[in-house]
Each structure stands twice: as C-alpha cells, then as structure tokens.
Design a protein around this motif. Structure first.
Motif, PDB file in Angstrom:
ATOM      1  N   ALA A  69      96.866  23.080  23.809  1.00 56.14           N
ATOM      2  CA  ALA A  69      96.228  23.719  22.776  1.00 56.14           C
ATOM      3  C   ALA A  69      95.231  22.925  21.900  1.00 56.14           C
ATOM      4  N   ALA A  70      95.710  21.610  22.060  1.00 61.03           N
ATOM      5  CA  ALA A  70      94.810  20.621  21.296  1.00 61.03           C
ATOM      6  C   ALA A  70      95.115  19.296  21.629  1.00 61.03           C
ATOM      7  N   LEU A  71      94.079  18.472  21.624  1.00 61.26           N
ATOM      8  CA  LEU A  71      94.134  17.154  22.314  1.00 61.26           C
ATOM      9  C   LEU A  71      93.126  16.115  21.431  1.00 61.26           C
ATOM     10  N   GLU A  72      94.037  15.266  20.866  1.00 63.61           N
ATOM     11  CA  GLU A  72      93.183  14.378  19.857  1.00 63.61           C
ATOM     12  C   GLU A  72      93.317  13.047  20.076  1.00 63.61           C
ATOM     13  N   GLY A  73      92.502  12.035  19.868  1.00 65.96           N
ATOM     14  CA  GLY A  73      92.792  10.777  20.189  1.00 65.96           C
ATOM     15  C   GLY A  73      92.541  10.040  18.613  1.00 65.96           C
ATOM     16  N   LEU A  74      92.997   8.996  18.566  1.00 66.53           N
ATOM     17  CA  LEU A  74      93.132   8.019  17.435  1.00 66.53           C
ATOM     18  C   LEU A  74      93.349   6.649  17.762  1.00 66.53           C
ATOM     19  N   ASP A  75      92.753   5.632  16.936  1.00 67.17           N
ATOM     20  CA  ASP A  75      92.962   4.163  17.686  1.00 67.17           C
ATOM     21  C   ASP A  75      93.647   3.413  16.358  1.00 67.17           C
ATOM     22  N   HIS A  76      93.982   2.380  16.533  1.00 66.70           N
ATOM     23  CA  HIS A  76      94.700   1.148  15.831  1.00 66.70           C
ATOM     24  C   HIS A  76      93.708   1.057  14.387  1.00 66.70           C
ATOM     25  N   ARG A  77      92.750   1.205  14.272  1.00 67.59           N
ATOM     26  CA  ARG A  77      91.953   0.713  13.079  1.00 67.59           C
ATOM     27  C   ARG A  77      92.085   2.046  12.171  1.00 67.59           C
ATOM     28  N   GLY A 113      86.864  22.111  15.328  1.00 64.71           N
ATOM     29  CA  GLY A 113      87.972  21.426  14.744  1.00 64.71           C
ATOM     30  C   GLY A 113      88.861  21.115  16.089  1.00 64.71           C
ATOM     31  N   SER A 114      90.103  20.885  15.689  1.00 69.49           N
ATOM     32  CA  SER A 114      91.011  20.367  16.980  1.00 69.49           C
ATOM     33  C   SER A 114      91.478  21.574  17.673  1.00 69.49           C
ATOM     34  N   THR A 115      91.511  23.005  16.923  1.00 68.81           N
ATOM     35  CA  THR A 115      91.854  24.205  17.683  1.00 68.81           C
ATOM     36  C   THR A 115      90.466  24.613  18.798  1.00 68.81           C
ATOM     37  N   ALA A 116      89.661  24.067  18.571  1.00 68.24           N
ATOM     38  CA  ALA A 116      88.590  24.478  19.863  1.00 68.24           C
ATOM     39  C   ALA A 116      89.072  24.012  21.144  1.00 68.24           C
ATOM     40  N   GLN A 117      89.910  23.279  21.311  1.00 69.58           N
ATOM     41  CA  GLN A 117      90.538  22.885  22.565  1.00 69.58           C
ATOM     42  C   GLN A 117      91.120  24.350  23.360  1.00 69.58           C
ATOM     43  N   ALA A 118      91.698  25.184  22.539  1.00 70.40           N
ATOM     44  CA  ALA A 118      92.090  26.282  22.885  1.00 70.40           C
ATOM     45  C   ALA A 118      91.234  27.613  22.634  1.00 70.40           C
ATOM     46  N   TYR A 119      90.513  27.798  21.335  1.00 66.35           N
ATOM     47  CA  TYR A 119      89.953  28.903  21.131  1.00 66.35           C
ATOM     48  C   TYR A 119      88.507  28.512  21.061  1.00 66.35           C
ATOM     49  N   GLY A 120      87.683  27.582  21.358  1.00 70.58           N
ATOM     50  CA  GLY A 120      86.396  27.138  21.571  1.00 70.58           C
ATOM     51  C   GLY A 120      85.616  26.929  20.097  1.00 70.58           C
ATOM     52  N   LYS A 121      84.276  27.049  20.042  1.00 71.76           N
ATOM     53  CA  LYS A 121      83.812  26.706  18.991  1.00 71.76           C
ATOM     54  C   LYS A 121      83.400  28.111  18.119  1.00 71.76           C
ATOM     55  N   MET A 122      82.858  27.909  16.904  1.00 72.07           N
ATOM     56  CA  MET A 122      82.554  29.509  16.228  1.00 72.07           C
ATOM     57  C   MET A 122      81.989  30.286  16.990  1.00 72.07           C
ATOM     58  N   SER A 123      80.938  30.149  17.695  1.00 67.94           N
ATOM     59  CA  SER A 123      79.977  31.007  18.387  1.00 67.94           C
ATOM     60  C   SER A 123      81.240  31.571  19.213  1.00 67.94           C
ATOM     61  N   ASP A 124      82.068  31.227  19.938  1.00 66.12           N
ATOM     62  CA  ASP A 124      83.022  32.029  20.382  1.00 66.12           C
ATOM     63  C   ASP A 124      83.881  32.940  19.667  1.00 66.12           C
ATOM     64  N   SER A 125      83.739  32.885  18.416  1.00 71.54           N
ATOM     65  CA  SER A 125      84.710  33.744  17.646  1.00 71.54           C
ATOM     66  C   SER A 125      83.818  34.825  17.076  1.00 71.54           C
ATOM     67  N   VAL A 126      82.462  34.740  16.840  1.00 72.77           N
ATOM     68  CA  VAL A 126      81.728  35.677  16.185  1.00 72.77           C
ATOM     69  C   VAL A 126      81.161  36.796  17.262  1.00 72.77           C
ATOM     70  N   ARG A 127      81.404  37.848  16.759  1.00 67.49           N
ATOM     71  CA  ARG A 127      81.182  39.012  17.354  1.00 67.49           C
ATOM     72  C   ARG A 127      79.870  39.799  16.965  1.00 67.49           C
ATOM     73  N   ARG A 128      79.714  39.770  15.983  1.00 70.44           N
ATOM     74  CA  ARG A 128      78.394  40.319  15.271  1.00 70.44           C
ATOM     75  C   ARG A 128      78.122  39.531  14.010  1.00 70.44           C
ATOM     76  N   LEU A 129      76.720  39.621  13.630  1.00 66.35           N
ATOM     77  CA  LEU A 129      76.550  39.246  12.120  1.00 66.35           C
ATOM     78  C   LEU A 129      75.413  40.084  11.406  1.00 66.35           C
ATOM     79  N   GLU A 130      75.575  40.194  10.094  1.00 60.93           N
ATOM     80  CA  GLU A 130      74.930  40.912   9.328  1.00 60.93           C
ATOM     81  C   GLU A 130      74.033  39.700   8.706  1.00 60.93           C
TER      82      GLU A 130
END
Length: 961
Positions: free
Chosen positions: A296-304, A151-168
C-alpha cells in the motif's frame, strides 16, 4: 497610477465582497512566500466567507484587470503560491463539507478544508481521501487539486487527479461551470450552445486532437508524472476528463470553487515491514521485487536523513525501530484484518531474507508504526538545517523516474550531486513510484551560487528525461521547473500548454509567471545575489543560527505544520483564529520581511509585527513541534525588548511582568491584598489599572510563603543534598505544592535546602520582553546558587516554565557564563531527580486514574517521561492529554484583549477532555497557569501538581478525595 488603481481595487473589494479584504503591509508581508525559494509581494489578500464571495472578488479583479492567485495551505514548494496578485485565501471560512454520499463514497467539499479536517469528518462513514501528502495537517483540498498532490498513499490510491470526479470552476472572464468526464453525447450538448463554455470545450477537443499523438509519445508512462498540464486526460481513450485535465494546473487556468471527490475505504488494519540495505541505490534496486507484493506504500530513506533526525531529536524513538543498514525501505501492507496485513508483511520479509537483505523487521504496534511514519514525514524539517553544514533548499526535490530504473538513476544523480559539490544532500521519498525527495545546499546568496544552481537544475532535468522520468513527481512546476519543461516535453508540446493557458486565461491574469510563460527559475528568489538583510544586535545569542537574528527570522521553511489542529501544542492562537498571521509561519514571515526591510520598513518599531506577535502565547510549542524548531517565544521576547526600549510599555508589562516583585510586597499583607483583588467593584478597578482583563479572576496570595514556613530537617538523609527552587507561583500562591515536594524528596532520602536569599528565574520579565531586567535578575540568581552549582547539587524546579528558562533561555541570554551552563545542566524536575538519584524509591500505591495536562514548556523543552514514570510507580493510571495549550500561558491569559483567545484555546480540547473524565479521576497539571485556567473555567475542580499526588501516596491517599 498603480497606487490609485490598487486603492480603487481595495475599495471595490471592501464594498462588494463578503469577506476580509486586506491591503495593509502586514498582510501583504505575511503572504509574500510559500514553502519555496521564491518571494513576491501580493497586491492584497481576500479571505472570502463564501464561495460566492470569491466569485465576486475575481469579478472585481477582472473589472480592474488585476491578476489573481488562488491559495490553499500555502505549502507549495515550487513557488506557485506567491505572486504579485490578489491572493484568495480559502482556508479560514470556505471549509464546508457540502455533501457526503456514504453509499457511493463521494463527497463534495469547499476548497479551503484541510485534508486532516476532512478525514476527521469522514471518519464515521468509513471513507477517507486517498492521497495523503506529508503536509496533511495543513494542506487544503483546493491546494491538493491545484498541485495534483500525492503522498505515500499514492502507491495504493494514485494522485489527486485519480480522486477528483468533478470540479466547479471559475474562469477569469467569469464563466462558472461544473466539469467532469465528458461523453460524446454530453460534448455535443455542451457545444451546441454559443456560450463561453462551448468555446472552451471545443478548444479542448481541438487541442486533444491536434496534439494527441505527441502526448501519447512524449508523456512519460510512470506513476508520478506531475509536470505539465494533464493533456493526456483529454484523450478520447481517457474519457475526455476535463476535471482531471485541470487538476495540477496550479491556479493558472481556473479558480476551483468546489470539489467532488471519489473517496476510498479506510483500511481496517495495516502492518509495516522495514528492510535495511547497505546503500540507498541498493535499496532502490530492490523496489521492483517489493512491488510484486503489492504494498500500500513503499518509501525509502537514507542514513543521512536518519543521522539528521537523530541530531535534531525529531524521531529518535522511531529510528530505534529500524533494522541494521544505512538505507531502508518502509513497506506498508493493508488488510481487512491485522492477521491479513501481518501475513502480507511476513511474506515480503521471507522473500526479502532469501533474495534481497538479511536486515528486516515487522512493526504492527500502532505507536511504533506512527513513530516511523512521523520520522519519514519529518524529512523536510530534518534536512533543512543540517548541523555543521550549509542550509538546504528546494529546487530539485521531487523528480520521478520509472521505479525499475530508480537504482541506476540514483547512482547517476548522486554522481551529479558530487560533481556540483552538493554531496551532503539526503535522498529519500516515494520509492515505490520512483519519486525522490531531497533538499540541496544551493548557495542562493551569491551570483556564482545562483548561476551554479541554474546549471545544476538544467543538468538534472536532462538526467531525469534520459531515464524517461518527470521533472516533478509531486510538488508541481510553479517557477522552479516551469522554465525547464521544454527539456522534458519539447517546444511543440510546451506550445500546447501555452495554447491551453490562452484558452482559459487569454489575458494571463491567473497566477502569471508559473508553469507556462514562466518567470526564470533564478528570479524572484527570497534570497538571491542582492540579499542583504538588516542584522540587528540582539539580547539572545541565536547560536543555532550563526548568532544572527536575520537567519533566525528566515528559519521557517513554510511547511505549515503550525496550521494543524490535530495534535501537539503548536500553534494555539492559529487554532483559535485560523489567521495566517497568527500562525508560527505567518509571524516568521513578518519577521523575515522586517529584516528584509522593503515592505515592513520600520524595524523593531513595526506595529504590524507587534500586532502579529501579540497573540503569540509564548508557549514554545513551535520549538518542539515545528520541523525546523522555530522558537517564536524567544523571537517575541526579543522583539518586545527592542520595540518598547525607551518607550512606555503596556500596563500589564509592569504588573504581570513584575509579578515576583509585587508578590514579595504582597507577602507583608496578603489578606489585605486578597480583599482588594477579590472584592466586587474594587477587583475590576484593580484589574483595569493593571492592564488585566476584568473577567479574569486574580489568584489569591497564600497567607504564608513557602520560604517562610520551610524548616530544614537533615534527619534520614542518605542520598545527599538537593536545592528546591522556590518559584514565584509555588512560593506565593501554592506553597502546599512546594511542601508536598519537600515531603517526597525527604521520603526518598534527600536533604532539602532552599536558597537563603531571594531568587527568581526572570520568566515574567522574559515573556514581556524586559530582557535587561531579566539578565540582571538571572546574574543575581546565579550568584546565590553559585556554591551549589559548583559542587554539582541538583536544583529541583517544580514550575515547568521556570525549569524551561534555566534549560533553554538562560544559556542564550547569558552566553559564556559557566554558572549559567551549570544551572542548565543541573536543573531537574521532580520526576527527573527521582529517576536519576533515587531510582529504587517508590511510594505506596494509590490505585487511582489521572489525566495529565502537561505544561507547554514541559512538552517543548523538558519532556514528561520521568514525571509520568514517577506517577506510574505510585500506582497512578496516567493518561497524558494531547490537547494543546491551556491558553493561560503565564501573563498572556491575564492581559486585556487576550481573554477570549485564552478561553477558546482551553475550550478547544483541554476543558472538554477534563469534563468528559470520570468524577473520581485526578486532574494533574504541574504548571501554575494550567491549574489556574482549569479552576477558572471549571469551578469546583481540583487540579493538582504531581508533587501533591506523590505526597498523598505517602499519606495513603489522604486529601485526594
């Protein structure tokens, strides 16, 4: 033999699993696809009530050697959430927050909890989950782990793998364990045993040692590498992170049972800078310079994308905030204060105006920022069905390259699109991390088109690899890209992925055919070269779908916004039941399977489709809130028409469906009818005979109908004539509402007329699928209104559902009728007619506060802006509730079997908001259903139509105590 096996499987799951076990055709059809191009009919569906129940379900599947697919929100775009397997749907029951450590910012949760729901629970602590995909209303934490979401916030916080500490996690062979970062001492302790866990850890260490150098050499060092398994997390320099290695494995290695997350602090403030450019590649060229400002976020969009959103009215308010240009960068800055966030945004704009572009703007108003972000998040919906162009598809929608190479990559990628005649595709995405989203007009219905799609995917993969990028930067490999992984990683590393798969799942029973040993990217297509859906004749025209019901039934693209609980109207029955088949998406899937014909085989007579549509409130919320404007209310009416053709209907179709006729009859003796319907004992008998739930109080008929008490008064006319529509509800139950509207219109200088013969919009017949009767009634109504329509007289409609029929249903039900087109154009709400023809009229100010429950059809079809403005002009401090459907929804809440769902819809948000309001706050609801539901559930309350309030203002507040 297969049938016998599946019967045994179903029986054992029923006997042993604490949950809902569904092997019926309707459930299997509902789960046949995700948000991708792919379709595979599951063996069955298990909805576990607990994590332990899911463990038991996997055990049963293992005993019978049956594949398993663990499913989150079902929004996957690469085909990883559909399979010929037993589907575990976690999202109904396994949604608990197990624990939160507010000091450390750590939470343990079950996999079925939706992201927005979790963030809502975390809000008091000041923490939130870092990644935030655009499907945040419906995506589950387990699904985000499976997909390594960003998502857009990954610019600041990374992917889900950066948020996971442990998994059962649970392996297919029954090994249940917590996994995390593993020190050498911990590794030694684990491998000292002779159990399956030790075997797994030794195998992982061996893979890391054997393939480590090649992983370091071939894994692209970019922010958005989502393709492949995370072997890099097993390297010693990365801490032998077993949990992170399993993130993004798409249910092919393990079943995730619980997730421990490292949370992030909620930013106290943010500001949004928007930079305009002449070209999307030029916008991408500016990304490295913008990144120096650490957004914190950097998104692009075009005229289309912007053009498509304008044409669909998805985010018009937001798009008016954009500076000049044909492509834009949206740059968000967080701060500990609004002043700090604004300063960062101004620093960027100052630098941009000197070095990058003259076209800049800064947004720090919360509503403006919200609207612009909604515009960006609406990208998939906007681009799915571009007007006058072919439908678009996923298939190459999230590749990522190094951000400093993005501009050059986009130029080459655009050339590639042009070479394949796919040049209408819009380009947008997470530009700060080099991730590009697009939907492409692939032809997936002919052999040549499918072959062309394959060639394009292969060429695109080579292009991305040439730039040092990743085939997937967000959505995963699944089936769309699994076959292409050798292009990115080479055969040797793909062999390592296969070894990892074999280590955890040697029998290939975990979501087989995805990521490794993948199904071909052009197999299992939902359409495909053999696609030939049933094309039934219909009553509605489906003009936006090429006049074909099969295209309407296939309109849903699966993003799952209908499974949200936060805002808007869609989808009230899902919010109550949390059942996939009672979401707009689930019903759309069933309709698709009905016209496909190989699972749902009895067409319009299908009981599975009928039962799924039964709890559709026909609120039309999906027509507005769904990103691709699925109109389930219309589909339901169409289905009911055919389903009950030449058959006995439910009694409520004859009672509530024919309400206008019975209301006319009741007008001859309203007191006697009211005695019958309100005397204890008699009322219950009457309700049951009419197919009405006896717990639902029936409304009382007025002593005198509005059309009988109305008197023309041409005095004081200086603005011209209007026709006031005498809808069934105002005419027979609430005539004071219509009289209030007459007073307002006359005060504003209008000559008010009412039709001189009986008229009806046909709403009750439409909602019960009696479309032939509705068409005849509408033809008669047009004949009565014809003289007014042909001179352009405004038709003022007080009941939103009636106005919505004229604006939306009528032209589709009577195509080619010019008077139908005129009535659609000449229908006005009270606020609209005042705004257009009497903009200088203002009643005396009341100086009162009010909360407004908009009718669902106001939200979906009409809008509420002008009616709100009329109240504001009368000195009303208006607070418009964003509380969803009231739950009564015309005949729905009266019908037997619907009462509990109807009340639960109201008690979700509407009634709590009303009860929390101050005692002297006015409660306004223009819909008769809304007022009825509020009165029923809050005895003593006095919900009013806005016409009553405006009329009271003329009387200086009389009767509003």
């Amino acid at each position: 033999m297969t049938a016998v096996l599946f019967r045994r499987l179903a029986e054992q799951l029923h006997d042993r699993v604490d949950g809902e076990v569904r092997f019926d055709d309707g459930s299997r059809a509902t789960y046949s696809t995700d948000a991708s191009n792919y379709r595979q009919i599951p063996i069955g569906v298990v909805i576990p009530r607990t994590v332990d129940a899911a463990v038991t379900a996997v055990e049963v599947c293992r005993d019978l050697d049956v594949p398993v697919l663990s499913r989150g929100g079902g929004t996957s775009l690469a085909g990883q959430c559909c399979n010929a397997a037993v589907v575990l749907d976690w999202s109904k029951y396994c949604t608990r927050v197990v624990s939160v450590d507010p000091d450390a910012g750590v939470a343990i949760v079950e996999p079925g909890i939706a992201l927005d729901g979790l963030d809502d629970e975390l809000e008091p602590t000041g923490w939130m989950v870092g990644p935030r995909p655009s499907t945040h209303v419906s995506c589950t934490i387990g699904g985000m782990v499976g997909n390594n979401s960003c998502g857009s916030t990954a610019q600041a916080y990374g992917k889900m793998s950066d948020s996971v500490r442990r998994l059962e996690v649970l392996t297919y062979d029954g090994t249940r364990m917590w996994v995390a970062a593993t020190s050498d001492d911990e590794y030694a302790r684990i491998t000292a045993s002779a159990d399956r866990r030790a075997e797994l850890y030794r195998g992982l260490r061996e893979l890391a040692d054997r393939y480590g150098d090649e992983v370091r050499a071939r894994f692209p060092d970019i922010p958005r590498r989502v393709s492949g398994y995370n072997l890099d997390s097993l390297l010693p320099e990365n801490g032998f992170q077993v949990a992170k290695a399993l993130v993004g494995s798409e249910s092919t290695l393990v079943t995730v049972l619980r997730v421990e997350l490292q949370l992030v602090r909620r930013p106290p403030a943010n500001a949004l800078a928007v930079l305009g450019f002449d070209d999307i590649a030029a916008a991408a060229d500016a990304v490295p310079a913008v990144l120096q400002h650490q957004p914190a976020a950097l998104e692009g969009l075009d005229h289309r994308l912007v053009e498509l959103e304008h044409s669909k009215h998805l985010a018009e308010k937001a798009l008016r905030q954009l500076p000049s240009g044909t492509s834009w960068l949206m740059v968000q800055f967080d701060g500990d204060s609004q002043e700090e966030a604004d300063r960062k945004a101004h620093d960027l704009v100052e630098h941009a105006e000197q070095n990058l572009t003259d076209h800049t703007t800064i947004l720090d108003d919360p509503m403006q920022k919200k609207q612009v972000w909604e515009a960006r998040e609406a990208g998939l919906g906007a681009t799915a069905y571009p007007p006058n162009d072919p439908e678009t598809h996923e298939g190459w929608e999230d590749a990522a390259v190094p951000p400093d190479q993005l501009g050059n990559y986009l130029r080459d990628f655009r050339d590639l699109l042009d070479r394949y005649d796919y040049g209408t595709a819009s380009l947008y995405g997470h530009f700060g991390q080099g991730c590009v989203h697009t939907r492409i007009p692939f032809d997936l219905r002919t052999a040549d088109g499918v072959a062309k799609y394959r060639r394009f995917a292969e060429d695109s993969a080579r292009l991305v690899v040439r730039y040092g990028g990743s085939l997937s930067g967000e959505h995963g490999d699944g089936q769309s890209r699994g076959e292409l992984l050798p292009i990115m990683f080479g055969e040797h590393l793909v062999g390592a992925f296969e070894e990892l798969k074999a280590l955890f799942d040697p029998a290939n029973r975990m979501n087989p055919g995805k990521v490794v040993h993948p199904n071909a990217l052009d197999s299992h297509l939902r359409q495909g070269a053999a696609y030939r859906p049933w094309e039934p004749s219909t009553q509605f025209t489906y003009g936006e779908d090429d006049h074909r019901f099969s295209r309407a039934a296939a309109r849903c693209v699966g993003v799952g916004k209908c499974r949200g609980h936060e805002s808007g109207v869609m989808c009230p029955s899902y919010r109550v039941t949390r059942e996939e088949e009672h979401s707009t998406r689930g019903r759309a899937r069933l309709l698709f399977e009905m016209v496909e014909g190989d699972v749902i085989t009895d067409g319009w007579r299908s009981t599975e489709v009928r039962d799924a549509l039964d709890l559709c409130l026909a609120c039309k919320g999906c027509k507005r809130d769904c990103p691709v404007s699925v109109d389930m209310a219309t589909y339901k009416a169409e289905f009911l028409y055919h389903h009950y053709q030449h058959r006995l209907r439910p009694m409520s179709h004859y009672s509530m469906g024919w309400l206008p006729l019975w209301a006319r009859a009741a007008a001859f003796a309203p007191r006697a009818v009211n005695v019958l319907t309100h005397t204890p004992g008699m009322s219950k008998v009457a309700a049951r005979a009419a197919g009405v739930d006896p717990r639902r109080p029936l409304p009382s008929f007025a002593r005198e109908r509005f059309t009988e008490s109305f008197r023309p008064d041409p005095t004081g006319v200086y603005r011209g004539r209007v026709v006031l529509w005498p809808d069934t509800f105002a005419n027979n139950f609430d005539p004071h509402v219509a009289h209030s509207a007459v007073a307002v219109l006359r005060s504003a200088g209008f000559d008010v007329e009412v039709p001189d013969r009986t008229v009806c919009c046909g709403l009750t017949w439409i909602s019960t699928g009696q479309l032939g009767v509705a068409a005849r009634i509408l033809h008669r109504t047009l004949a009565v209104l014809g003289p007014h329509l042909r001179v352009g007289t405004p038709i003022v409609v007080l009941e939103p559902s009636c106005a919505a029929v004229f604006r939306s249903d009528l032209p589709d039900l009577l195509p080619g009728d010019e008077d139908a087109r005129r009535l659609a154009q000449q229908t006005y709400t009270l606020g609209e007619v005042l705004a257009r023809y009497a903009p200088d009229w203002h009643p005396p100010a009341l100086h009162r506060a009010a909360i407004v429950q908009p009718h669902c059809h106001q939200h979906a079809v009409l809008g509420y802006t002008h009616d709100r403005d009329a109240l504001t002009a009368a000195g009303i401090d208006v607070g418009v509730l964003d509380a969803g459907c009231c739950g009564l929804a015309g005949n729905f809440g009266f019908e037997a079997g619907h009462y509990d769902v109807s009340v639960a819809c109201a008690e979700d948000k509407v009634m709590p908001a009303i009860r929390k309001s101050e005692p002297d706050t006015l409660v306004l609801a223009d819909g008769f259903s809304c007022r009825t539901q509020i009165r029923d559930l809050e005895p003593g309350s006095h919900p009013r139509h806005s016409a009553e309030v405006l009329a009271a203002a003329l009387r200086h507040g009389v009767d509003l105590s």
